[in-house]
Design an enzyme around this catalytic site. Structure first.
Site: not given
Ligand code: THU
Length: 160
Positions: A75, A115
């Site tokens: 991500e 993330c």
């Protein structure tokens, strides 16, 4: 004392076919990216795909390192590349597919905390929500209409 409660809402779809065509295509890109992940140490592969407002798709996969903490999640690989490649274009949607090479992952796997913090930065920067769709290798797909559902009480630049 007062109690502060935050509610988070996720929508859960039985499978990919229940989603709109653009999200299905985006998830297919995430799945392709997952299969190309460089994860020789954990054998856990993750792919992410971002739909940009200019219709470009930016992908990322996890990149591991013999010095384990030097690796990076899918991500963040994707969102940092989007920030570098299209600094003024909004990110509309993010699709994530994750799974272990050791067992079939059949339930939605959400992005890790680090993330979430990175995605939050871009949602705040663009002042527009990023829809986040996440799944395992197969099965149900979860949708969060904004990163805020995944990271209540986030740390942001208002305190700096
Ligand atoms: N990983 C991701 O790519 N995204 C996440 O949100 C969680 C974990 C990666 C990092 C590492 O390469 C492997 O998955 C196992 O943690």
């Amino acid at each position: 004392m007062k109690e502060v409660k935050v509610a988070s809402v996720l929508e859960v779809f039985d499978d990919l076919n229940e989603l709109s065509n653009d999200v299905q295509q985006l998830m297919e890109k995430a799945i392709e990216a997952r299969k190309q992940a460089y994860a020789p140490y954990s054998n856990f592969q993750v792919g992410a795909a971002l739909l940009m407002e200019n219709n470009e798709i930016v992908i990322g996969s996890n990149q591991e390192n013999a010095s384990y903490p030097s690796g990076l999640c899918a991500e963040r690989t994707a969102i940092y590349y989007a920030g570098a490649r299209f600094p003024k274009i909004r990110i509309l949607k993010m699709a994530i597919s994750a799974g272990s090479k050791m067992k079939l992952s059949e339930k939605p796997i959400p992005p890790c905390g680090a993330c979430r913090q990175a995605i939050a930065e871009y949602e705040i920067k663009q002042q527009f929500p990023i829809e986040i769709y996440f799944m395992g290798e197969t099965g149900k797909v979860a949708k969060s209409a904004s990163l805020k559902n995944l990271l209540p009480f986030l740390f942001d630049n208002s305190v700096l």
